[in-house]
Design a protein around this motif. Structure first.
Motif, PDB file in Angstrom:
ATOM      1  N   ASP A   1      40.627  49.934  43.240  1.00 41.43           N
ATOM      2  CA  ASP A   1      41.163  48.908  44.137  1.00 41.43           C
ATOM      3  C   ASP A   1      40.478  47.565  43.906  1.00 41.43           C
ATOM      4  O   ASP A   1      41.099  46.515  44.083  1.00 41.43           O
ATOM      5  N   GLN A   2      39.220  47.590  43.501  1.00 43.06           N
ATOM      6  CA  GLN A   2      38.535  46.333  43.170  1.00 43.06           C
ATOM      7  C   GLN A   2      39.203  45.672  41.963  1.00 43.06           C
ATOM      8  O   GLN A   2      39.433  44.459  41.953  1.00 43.06           O
TER       9      GLN A   2
ATOM     10  N   ARG B   1      42.591  44.277  43.019  1.00 39.35           N
ATOM     11  CA  ARG B   1      42.414  43.046  43.810  1.00 39.35           C
ATOM     12  C   ARG B   1      42.074  41.874  42.908  1.00 39.35           C
ATOM     13  O   ARG B   1      42.618  40.781  43.059  1.00 39.35           O
TER      14      ARG B   1
ATOM     15  N   ASP C   1      45.127  40.687  41.092  1.00 44.03           N
ATOM     16  CA  ASP C   1      45.962  39.913  42.025  1.00 44.03           C
ATOM     17  C   ASP C   1      45.410  38.504  42.229  1.00 44.03           C
ATOM     18  O   ASP C   1      46.153  37.523  42.181  1.00 44.03           O
ATOM     19  N   ASP C   2      44.111  38.418  42.467  1.00 40.71           N
ATOM     20  CA  ASP C   2      43.504  37.126  42.786  1.00 40.71           C
ATOM     21  C   ASP C   2      43.451  36.188  41.582  1.00 40.71           C
ATOM     22  O   ASP C   2      43.712  34.991  41.711  1.00 40.71           O
TER      23      ASP C   2
END
Length: 184
Positions: free
Chosen positions: A84-85, A88, A91-92
């Motif tokens: 998930d890191q 994320r 995405d960022d």
């Protein structure tokens, strides 16, 4: 024996890194995932052997991502939170070719992880083909045969007994220089 045999997956990984933020290389243990990924990675985090890196996932994960990309997270399943890191960060940052994840097993709590769709592509890696190990010319393409294309190859120098020996030894990189008896 060479230190590294070029793999079909080398080009496939490079292509995927050009098209998506992260790539998961999965496959059986010992097929060469880490070595292949290491060829393109600029930074490596070994989650199987680096207790400090495992601890940082919970304490200060940003420090693991503050490295030259692509960053390889080897044996990511040892610390499933890294998935998930990675998602994320993709995405960022909205960039391609940021991360590579390798692993031979799926975490037991994988159903709780985001699918990674649109962010983490998958590359399935298998043991080496005879062409990759240098025991075939690769002149005949299975994909072309399946597409109905006529395939012709020169007569092979590999005898049937030698071919059977190669089947027993298999395409495991660590066994390529071994004889049949040792490989068994």
């Amino acid at each position: 024996m060479p230190d590294y045999y070029p793999r079909i997956a080398d080009n496939e990984l490079a292509d995927r890194l050009r098209s998506i933020g992260a790539v998961l290389i999965d496959g059986p243990k010992g097929c060469g995932k880490t070595e292949t990924a290491s060829r393109l990675a600029r930074s490596v985090v070994r989650l199987d052997t680096d207790a400090g890196a495992r601890a940082l996932v919970g304490l200060n994960p940003e420090s693991l991502f503050d490295q030259e990309a692509p960053v390889l997270f080897d044996e990511w399943q040892r610390v499933p939170e890294i998935w998930d890191q990675v998602r994320r960060h993709v995405d960022d940052l909205r960039q391609r070719g940021l991360y590579i994840l390798t692993g031979s097993a799926t975490p037991t709590d994988a159903r709780e992880l985001h699918s990674g769709a649109g962010r983490i592509g998958t590359l399935r890696m298998r043991p080496m083909s005879l062409s990759e190990s240098g025991h075939s010319t690769g002149e005949v393409s299975l994909a072309a045969l399946m597409a109905g294309e006529e395939q012709r190859a020169k007569r092979t120098e590999v005898s049937v007994p030698e071919l059977l020996e190669r089947i027993v030894i298999g395409g495991w990189p660590a066994l390529l220089g071994e004889d049949e008896r040792s490989a068994r």
